[in-house]
Design a protein around this motif. Sequence first.
Motif, PDB file in Angstrom:
ATOM      1  N   ARG A  46       6.349   1.328  -6.885  1.00 19.41           N
ATOM      2  CA  ARG A  46       7.273   2.234  -6.194  1.00 19.41           C
ATOM      3  C   ARG A  46       6.717   2.599  -4.822  1.00 19.41           C
ATOM      4  O   ARG A  46       7.440   2.600  -3.825  1.00 19.41           O
ATOM      5  CB  ARG A  46       7.497   3.490  -7.031  1.00 19.41           C
ATOM      6  CG  ARG A  46       8.572   4.385  -6.475  1.00 19.41           C
ATOM      7  CD  ARG A  46       8.796   5.615  -7.315  1.00 19.41           C
ATOM      8  NE  ARG A  46       9.095   5.257  -8.694  1.00 19.41           N
ATOM      9  CZ  ARG A  46       8.788   6.023  -9.741  1.00 19.41           C
ATOM     10  NH1 ARG A  46       8.187   7.174  -9.559  1.00 19.41           N
ATOM     11  NH2 ARG A  46       9.102   5.655 -10.949  1.00 19.41           N
ATOM     12  N   ILE A  47       5.420   2.897  -4.770  1.00 22.44           N
ATOM     13  CA  ILE A  47       4.792   3.228  -3.483  1.00 22.44           C
ATOM     14  C   ILE A  47       4.875   2.033  -2.539  1.00 22.44           C
ATOM     15  O   ILE A  47       5.255   2.161  -1.380  1.00 22.44           O
ATOM     16  CB  ILE A  47       3.330   3.673  -3.685  1.00 22.44           C
ATOM     17  CG1 ILE A  47       3.288   5.028  -4.388  1.00 22.44           C
ATOM     18  CG2 ILE A  47       2.598   3.753  -2.343  1.00 22.44           C
ATOM     19  CD1 ILE A  47       1.907   5.455  -4.818  1.00 22.44           C
ATOM     20  N   GLY A  48       4.535   0.860  -3.035  1.00 21.72           N
ATOM     21  CA  GLY A  48       4.586  -0.344  -2.202  1.00 21.72           C
ATOM     22  C   GLY A  48       5.989  -0.649  -1.711  1.00 21.72           C
ATOM     23  O   GLY A  48       6.186  -1.042  -0.554  1.00 21.72           O
ATOM     24  N   GLY A  49       6.970  -0.471  -2.575  1.00 20.78           N
ATOM     25  CA  GLY A  49       8.353  -0.719  -2.177  1.00 20.78           C
ATOM     26  C   GLY A  49       8.828   0.239  -1.102  1.00 20.78           C
ATOM     27  O   GLY A  49       9.496  -0.174  -0.137  1.00 20.78           O
ATOM     28  N   LEU A  50       8.493   1.497  -1.257  1.00 20.64           N
ATOM     29  CA  LEU A  50       8.886   2.482  -0.247  1.00 20.64           C
ATOM     30  C   LEU A  50       8.155   2.251   1.078  1.00 20.64           C
ATOM     31  O   LEU A  50       8.729   2.457   2.152  1.00 20.64           O
ATOM     32  CB  LEU A  50       8.645   3.901  -0.761  1.00 20.64           C
ATOM     33  CG  LEU A  50       9.590   4.337  -1.876  1.00 20.64           C
ATOM     34  CD1 LEU A  50       9.142   5.665  -2.474  1.00 20.64           C
ATOM     35  CD2 LEU A  50      11.014   4.436  -1.364  1.00 20.64           C
ATOM     36  N   MET A  51       6.902   1.802   1.006  1.00 16.51           N
ATOM     37  CA  MET A  51       6.168   1.483   2.228  1.00 16.51           C
ATOM     38  C   MET A  51       6.871   0.345   2.968  1.00 16.51           C
ATOM     39  O   MET A  51       7.041   0.391   4.189  1.00 16.51           O
ATOM     40  CB  MET A  51       4.730   1.084   1.907  1.00 16.51           C
ATOM     41  CG  MET A  51       3.836   2.231   1.509  1.00 16.51           C
ATOM     42  SD  MET A  51       2.192   1.686   1.029  1.00 16.51           S
ATOM     43  CE  MET A  51       1.599   1.004   2.563  1.00 16.51           C
ATOM     44  N   THR A  52       7.279  -0.671   2.230  1.00 14.05           N
ATOM     45  CA  THR A  52       7.955  -1.816   2.822  1.00 14.05           C
ATOM     46  C   THR A  52       9.278  -1.394   3.459  1.00 14.05           C
ATOM     47  O   THR A  52       9.592  -1.810   4.591  1.00 14.05           O
ATOM     48  CB  THR A  52       8.204  -2.908   1.763  1.00 14.05           C
ATOM     49  OG1 THR A  52       6.937  -3.296   1.219  1.00 14.05           O
ATOM     50  CG2 THR A  52       8.895  -4.109   2.362  1.00 14.05           C
ATOM     51  N   GLN A  53      10.037  -0.571   2.762  1.00 13.10           N
ATOM     52  CA  GLN A  53      11.310  -0.098   3.316  1.00 13.10           C
ATOM     53  C   GLN A  53      11.106   0.647   4.627  1.00 13.10           C
ATOM     54  O   GLN A  53      11.832   0.428   5.596  1.00 13.10           O
ATOM     55  CB  GLN A  53      12.009   0.835   2.328  1.00 13.10           C
ATOM     56  CG  GLN A  53      12.693   0.139   1.188  1.00 13.10           C
ATOM     57  CD  GLN A  53      13.378   1.132   0.270  1.00 13.10           C
ATOM     58  OE1 GLN A  53      13.188   2.343   0.380  1.00 13.10           O
ATOM     59  NE2 GLN A  53      14.162   0.625  -0.657  1.00 13.10           N
ATOM     60  N   ARG A  54      10.149   1.539   4.648  1.00 14.58           N
ATOM     61  CA  ARG A  54       9.919   2.345   5.859  1.00 14.58           C
ATOM     62  C   ARG A  54       9.404   1.492   7.018  1.00 14.58           C
ATOM     63  O   ARG A  54       9.772   1.718   8.167  1.00 14.58           O
ATOM     64  CB  ARG A  54       8.946   3.472   5.565  1.00 14.58           C
ATOM     65  CG  ARG A  54       9.583   4.508   4.686  1.00 14.58           C
ATOM     66  CD  ARG A  54       8.759   5.730   4.574  1.00 14.58           C
ATOM     67  NE  ARG A  54       9.327   6.610   3.561  1.00 14.58           N
ATOM     68  CZ  ARG A  54       8.797   7.745   3.202  1.00 14.58           C
ATOM     69  NH1 ARG A  54       7.691   8.164   3.768  1.00 14.58           N
ATOM     70  NH2 ARG A  54       9.361   8.474   2.281  1.00 14.58           N
ATOM     71  N   ARG A  55       8.549   0.520   6.707  1.00 16.15           N
ATOM     72  CA  ARG A  55       8.035  -0.332   7.773  1.00 16.15           C
ATOM     73  C   ARG A  55       9.147  -1.194   8.363  1.00 16.15           C
ATOM     74  O   ARG A  55       9.195  -1.425   9.560  1.00 16.15           O
ATOM     75  CB  ARG A  55       6.894  -1.209   7.257  1.00 16.15           C
ATOM     76  CG  ARG A  55       5.637  -0.392   6.976  1.00 16.15           C
ATOM     77  CD  ARG A  55       4.507  -1.244   6.494  1.00 16.15           C
ATOM     78  NE  ARG A  55       4.129  -2.197   7.528  1.00 16.15           N
ATOM     79  CZ  ARG A  55       3.649  -3.417   7.273  1.00 16.15           C
ATOM     80  NH1 ARG A  55       3.490  -3.815   6.035  1.00 16.15           N
ATOM     81  NH2 ARG A  55       3.332  -4.217   8.241  1.00 16.15           N
ATOM     82  N   ARG A  56      10.052  -1.678   7.513  1.00 20.31           N
ATOM     83  CA  ARG A  56      11.173  -2.482   8.013  1.00 20.31           C
ATOM     84  C   ARG A  56      12.139  -1.632   8.833  1.00 20.31           C
ATOM     85  O   ARG A  56      12.699  -2.101   9.828  1.00 20.31           O
ATOM     86  CB  ARG A  56      11.931  -3.118   6.855  1.00 20.31           C
ATOM     87  CG  ARG A  56      11.209  -4.268   6.246  1.00 20.31           C
ATOM     88  CD  ARG A  56      12.037  -4.924   5.172  1.00 20.31           C
ATOM     89  NE  ARG A  56      11.313  -6.048   4.601  1.00 20.31           N
ATOM     90  CZ  ARG A  56      11.693  -6.675   3.516  1.00 20.31           C
ATOM     91  NH1 ARG A  56      12.765  -6.297   2.863  1.00 20.31           N
ATOM     92  NH2 ARG A  56      10.987  -7.691   3.068  1.00 20.31           N
ATOM     93  N   LYS A  57      12.345  -0.391   8.415  1.00 17.55           N
ATOM     94  CA  LYS A  57      13.258   0.500   9.128  1.00 17.55           C
ATOM     95  C   LYS A  57      12.711   0.835  10.508  1.00 17.55           C
ATOM     96  O   LYS A  57      13.477   0.989  11.462  1.00 17.55           O
ATOM     97  CB  LYS A  57      13.441   1.803   8.347  1.00 17.55           C
ATOM     98  CG  LYS A  57      14.530   2.693   8.907  1.00 17.55           C
ATOM     99  CD  LYS A  57      14.582   4.078   8.300  1.00 17.55           C
ATOM    100  CE  LYS A  57      14.669   4.092   6.812  1.00 17.55           C
ATOM    101  NZ  LYS A  57      14.798   5.457   6.278  1.00 17.55           N
ATOM    102  N   ASN A  58      11.404   0.922  10.647  1.00 21.28           N
ATOM    103  CA  ASN A  58      10.777   1.303  11.920  1.00 21.28           C
ATOM    104  C   ASN A  58      10.603   0.143  12.885  1.00 21.28           C
ATOM    105  O   ASN A  58      10.209   0.350  14.011  1.00 21.28           O
ATOM    106  CB  ASN A  58       9.418   1.968  11.669  1.00 21.28           C
ATOM    107  CG  ASN A  58       9.575   3.316  11.016  1.00 21.28           C
ATOM    108  OD1 ASN A  58      10.614   3.962  11.149  1.00 21.28           O
ATOM    109  ND2 ASN A  58       8.557   3.745  10.304  1.00 21.28           N
ATOM    110  N   VAL A  59      10.909  -1.060  12.462  1.00 19.80           N
ATOM    111  CA  VAL A  59      10.716  -2.229  13.342  1.00 19.80           C
ATOM    112  C   VAL A  59      11.901  -2.481  14.201  1.00 19.80           C
ATOM    113  O   VAL A  59      12.909  -2.051  14.195  1.00 19.80           O
ATOM    114  CB  VAL A  59      10.405  -3.499  12.523  1.00 19.80           C
ATOM    115  CG1 VAL A  59      10.410  -4.717  13.391  1.00 19.80           C
ATOM    116  CG2 VAL A  59       9.070  -3.331  11.850  1.00 19.80           C
TER     117      VAL A  59
END
Length: 59
Positions: A46-59
């Motif tokens: 869950r932590i890894g998935g949310l990290m990925t979502q946030r990193r993609r949103k910020n790009v």
Amino acid sequence: MKQSKPKVKRIDPLEPLKMEIAAELGLIDQIQSAGWHSLSAKDAGRIGGLMTQRRRKNV
């Protein structure tokens, strides 16, 4: 006699984001008391998935 190299601690640039998400999920106390290895696979994912979502949103 061979001298050993001093160990260098790597600093993960994503560590603040990981800690922020863990705090939001209410897992920070468990991590601070027992370490990252104490998390279930579900919580770690869950932590890894949310990290990925946030990193993609910020790009």
